[in-house]
Structures are given as C-alpha cells and as structure tokens.
Design a protein around this motif. Sequence first.
Motif, mmCIF file in Angstrom:
data_model
loop_
_atom_site.group_PDB
_atom_site.id
_atom_site.type_symbol
_atom_site.label_atom_id
_atom_site.label_comp_id
_atom_site.label_asym_id
_atom_site.label_seq_id
_atom_site.Cartn_x
_atom_site.Cartn_y
_atom_site.Cartn_z
ATOM 1 N N LEU A 226 64.153 35.193 -10.298
ATOM 2 C CA LEU A 226 62.862 35.329 -9.607
ATOM 3 C C LEU A 226 62.886 34.635 -8.249
ATOM 4 O O LEU A 226 62.256 35.106 -7.297
ATOM 5 C CB LEU A 226 61.739 34.757 -10.476
ATOM 6 C CG LEU A 226 61.363 35.581 -11.712
ATOM 7 C CD1 LEU A 226 60.342 34.850 -12.562
ATOM 8 C CD2 LEU A 226 60.838 36.967 -11.318
ATOM 9 N N TYR B 277 56.437 34.466 -18.833
ATOM 10 C CA TYR B 277 57.675 34.446 -19.609
ATOM 11 C C TYR B 277 57.590 33.410 -20.730
ATOM 12 O O TYR B 277 57.965 33.673 -21.874
ATOM 13 C CB TYR B 277 58.875 34.149 -18.698
ATOM 14 C CG TYR B 277 60.182 34.182 -19.432
ATOM 15 C CD1 TYR B 277 60.825 35.395 -19.691
ATOM 16 C CD2 TYR B 277 60.762 33.010 -19.914
ATOM 17 C CE1 TYR B 277 62.016 35.433 -20.400
ATOM 18 C CE2 TYR B 277 61.953 33.044 -20.628
ATOM 19 C CZ TYR B 277 62.575 34.260 -20.865
ATOM 20 O OH TYR B 277 63.745 34.294 -21.576
ATOM 21 N N TYR C 228 57.827 43.776 -20.406
ATOM 22 C CA TYR C 228 58.069 43.419 -19.005
ATOM 23 C C TYR C 228 58.973 42.191 -18.878
ATOM 24 O O TYR C 228 59.867 42.144 -18.028
ATOM 25 C CB TYR C 228 56.744 43.157 -18.290
ATOM 26 C CG TYR C 228 55.955 44.402 -17.964
ATOM 27 C CD1 TYR C 228 56.560 45.512 -17.386
ATOM 28 C CD2 TYR C 228 54.582 44.478 -18.223
ATOM 29 C CE1 TYR C 228 55.842 46.660 -17.092
ATOM 30 C CE2 TYR C 228 53.848 45.616 -17.923
ATOM 31 C CZ TYR C 228 54.479 46.699 -17.362
ATOM 32 O OH TYR C 228 53.763 47.839 -17.073
ATOM 33 N N MET C 229 58.745 41.194 -19.719
ATOM 34 C CA MET C 229 59.571 39.985 -19.645
ATOM 35 C C MET C 229 61.000 40.268 -20.124
ATOM 36 O O MET C 229 61.952 39.650 -19.648
ATOM 37 C CB MET C 229 58.942 38.872 -20.478
ATOM 38 C CG MET C 229 57.582 38.402 -19.962
ATOM 39 S SD MET C 229 57.615 37.805 -18.234
ATOM 40 C CE MET C 229 56.852 39.187 -17.351
ATOM 41 N N ARG D 147 53.408 33.968 -7.125
ATOM 42 C CA ARG D 147 53.898 35.063 -7.967
ATOM 43 C C ARG D 147 54.945 34.538 -8.947
ATOM 44 O O ARG D 147 54.929 34.874 -10.141
ATOM 45 C CB ARG D 147 54.489 36.179 -7.107
ATOM 46 C CG ARG D 147 54.837 37.440 -7.916
ATOM 47 C CD ARG D 147 55.580 38.455 -7.066
ATOM 48 N NE ARG D 147 54.785 38.955 -5.963
ATOM 49 C CZ ARG D 147 53.980 40.014 -6.045
ATOM 50 N NH1 ARG D 147 53.853 40.655 -7.188
ATOM 51 N NH2 ARG D 147 53.312 40.411 -4.987
ATOM 52 N N LYS D 148 55.875 33.716 -8.456
ATOM 53 C CA LYS D 148 56.909 33.158 -9.332
ATOM 54 C C LYS D 148 56.290 32.302 -10.429
ATOM 55 O O LYS D 148 56.701 32.371 -11.601
ATOM 56 C CB LYS D 148 57.899 32.328 -8.506
ATOM 57 C CG LYS D 148 58.846 33.160 -7.657
ATOM 58 C CD LYS D 148 59.863 32.312 -6.941
ATOM 59 C CE LYS D 148 59.246 31.448 -5.852
ATOM 60 N NZ LYS D 148 60.247 30.726 -5.063
ATOM 61 N N SER E 90 55.000 43.646 -10.046
ATOM 62 C CA SER E 90 55.984 42.574 -9.839
ATOM 63 C C SER E 90 57.323 42.924 -10.482
ATOM 64 O O SER E 90 58.384 42.747 -9.867
ATOM 65 C CB SER E 90 55.458 41.252 -10.409
ATOM 66 O OG SER E 90 54.293 40.838 -9.735
ATOM 67 N N ILE E 91 57.289 43.418 -11.720
ATOM 68 C CA ILE E 91 58.544 43.767 -12.391
ATOM 69 C C ILE E 91 59.166 44.998 -11.732
ATOM 70 O O ILE E 91 60.392 45.108 -11.608
ATOM 71 C CB ILE E 91 58.307 44.014 -13.894
ATOM 72 C CG1 ILE E 91 57.621 42.797 -14.536
ATOM 73 C CG2 ILE E 91 59.630 44.301 -14.593
ATOM 74 C CD1 ILE E 91 58.358 41.496 -14.374
ATOM 75 N N LEU F 219 54.687 34.593 -13.064
ATOM 76 C CA LEU F 219 55.669 35.298 -13.880
ATOM 77 C C LEU F 219 56.404 34.346 -14.818
ATOM 78 O O LEU F 219 56.682 34.691 -15.981
ATOM 79 C CB LEU F 219 56.661 36.040 -12.987
ATOM 80 C CG LEU F 219 56.096 37.238 -12.222
ATOM 81 C CD1 LEU F 219 57.112 37.777 -11.220
ATOM 82 C CD2 LEU F 219 55.656 38.346 -13.181
ATOM 83 N N ILE G 276 51.513 42.554 -13.051
ATOM 84 C CA ILE G 276 52.794 42.441 -13.762
ATOM 85 C C ILE G 276 53.628 43.696 -13.541
ATOM 86 O O ILE G 276 54.821 43.628 -13.227
ATOM 87 C CB ILE G 276 52.566 42.210 -15.270
ATOM 88 C CG1 ILE G 276 51.591 41.061 -15.497
ATOM 89 C CG2 ILE G 276 53.885 41.915 -15.972
ATOM 90 C CD1 ILE G 276 51.170 40.893 -16.938
#
Length: 393
Positions: free
Chosen positions: A312, A330, A277-278, A322-323, A377-378, A326, A374
């Motif tokens: 983001l 990361y 995802y990252m 959320r930011k 979000s992605i 994430l 996740i």
Amino acid sequence: MENYILINVGIKNTKEANLWLRAAWSMIRKEFGRCSWFYMPNIKTEQKLIHLGKFQVEKNIEGSIEVYITYKQRGGISNVIFQNYTSDLSSLKKCLNSVKSKHRIELAEQEFSVKIDLPFPILNYIGECVRIQPINKTQSEIVIKIQCYDTIDGQFIAKQKYNIIIDLLASIFWRKISISDINREKETVKLKYPSNTYSDIFEFSIFDEYYVKDNIYFLPKKLFRIINEIVTNDEYNFNLSNLIKAVRVYHSALKVKYLERLRDIDLSIYEITVTHYMSVLEILSMEEGDSKHCKECHQEVYSISKRVRFFLNKVFPNEDHRKKSLNALYNSRSEFLHSGKYINNDTYVNAIIPQLSNGTELLEYQNFHDNGFIKHSIGMCIEFYIKNLINPS
C-alpha cells in the motif's frame, strides 16, 4: 477380453501432458460418439498415482471406464490406465495408441465468441488472436481464436479464457460484468474513434465512469497486450498468475456487492465483500520467493499484514488517510475471520446506543461507510500492479 489397458505416454511437462489428455478425449469422442466425464480426481502421492474419475461413451463399450495416471514427477504422465470390468477395451487401446504421435498435429484453429453486458460498449480492439468489439449501445463481444482438437475441446478452453478476460475488464472498469446470450438492442454503435485507440491518450476524471469517453469504454494499451498473452498462452509467469487470481477475487466482490439489491436476503454483505477485497491485497502484495519457512516447524515466517502495508505504501505513497483506512479494514477483516468480530457499516447518527464493554472501556465501534471507497481503492491497486509489475511478452 481386454478390460484393462495401459498406454505408455512418457511426457514430463504439464503443458505437453495436458495436450495429450485433450487429444485423447477428443479422439474418444470422434471414435465412440461421446466422452461424458464424472471427474473426481484423487491423488495417492506415495504410489505416484492419480485417479481422474470415470467416463462413458456412446457406442461399442458398455458401462463406465475408470482412468488412472501414473507419474515420476509432478505435472508429467508416465502411463494412463483404463479399466472396465464388463467390456472389452481393445478398440479403445487401438484408438489411443495413435494419440502420442498426433497430439500436436491434430490441433486446428477455431473462433469462439461471447457477449457481455455493460452500460456502454467497448471500442474495437483487434489483436493477433483476440478482438473486442461493440454490438450495440449496451453490449460488446469478445472473439478469440483457440488451437483445439474439436469444438467441445475449444469451447472448454475458450470459456477459461473468457472468464479471465471478463475479470480483467471488470477490475479496470470497477463494475460487475455479465455474460449475455441475447442482443438487447438492434441499433448499432457509430464510433468516431479508430480501432485500437487506447485510454492512455485521454485524461479521465475520478468523477466520470472509469475509462469512459463519449459513452464508449476504452482499454489501456498494456491491458490489451495482457489479454493477448492470456489468449495465446496456457502458462503464465508469477506476476501474471497473481494478477489473474486477484482480478477473479475482485470481480467476485463486485458480484457479491450486487446481491444487496436483493432486499429479502438475510445476509451480511459487507463482511463478505471486505474479505474479498482484502484478499486481493494479499495476492497483489505477494512477491516471488518471498515465502520463508521456519526450519523447526516449517511454518511461513513472514507477516502478511506487513507485506500488505508495504504494498500500500508503494501504491499510495502520499495518501496517508487512504492507507490508514485500508490497513484498518485489513485488520478488521482478520478479526472477522479469526474471532468472528463483525465490521459495522452503519452511520453514527441514530444508529447505536453507546455502552460499555465487559470491562470498563468503551465498547469499540468501528465504522466504515463505503460509498465505493474500497472498490475504487482496490481497483487502483490492481491498476498499479498492471502498470508496474506485469511485463507481457
């Protein structure tokens, strides 16, 4: 005996070069029964020489035929060399000498299709060279038209296109999609919506299945335009190429996550899915020409993590929590990759024993309990990219 032949091609761009090669393999299949490859490419940059590997045919030529390509600039072909130590290749030379004049006119259109499994069927979507249609309540079909030299050539190209389309659909529906060769149900679907009704006209709740209304999947109009472009073209611009890479990695994450159902495997799924995802974020945050190199050591000088944070901020300008989550994920992904630090995905209650690290500080305990956060979000990042950075022709 002619066991070494050189075919002058003289093509400078990759698209035309690949057409020539596809036409050549097709004509070999037609003339000699088959063209079975042991593909093992090896590039010798200083000599401007590529060893593609070797192939065998069904009749007239015994043993394997080695293939080499010479070039003046990358992506082009100057000459193609064929070598066989035991058989005469004069019949192969005669066959291939006509490829250059015919590699354009020999193309013909064929249709190829694949079935996919989903909880609901996809509505009818009809484009110039692609259509997506429901088969039954749990399956849909993707049908594409391909310009190809023969059925084997078309199947190979079609498979590449299918995989991209399926990855795109998975990234929009936030769901793993499987290919199926069988019809699971015989009951057809009665659609109350006309073909090419796009998702843009509906309001979707975050609590619903994404892009589902009345047990039917709908597609955004722009996404279907992108799918049309992917089928009709073989070369893509920078942003579309990045999108194709990103959705492939995203779909891979969904597939890895699916492995959690296999309870007997000893595998930490969480780190693998987070890494995927990252990586999607890294791909989507790339901008054409943003890579700069140090004049002395030639290493890239920009910060990838800074680039991800900037991206983001564009996707979630008013969602600080959320930011933050994430960005923390990361950083944790980087620590896992570079220092072997695992990401803990347990709960705080009845799960750990509080203790100190080697120093006097508390042992760091980083908890990310996913529940789809996740993945969603992605998926939203991919959707933002499609809406704002992709301009299909």
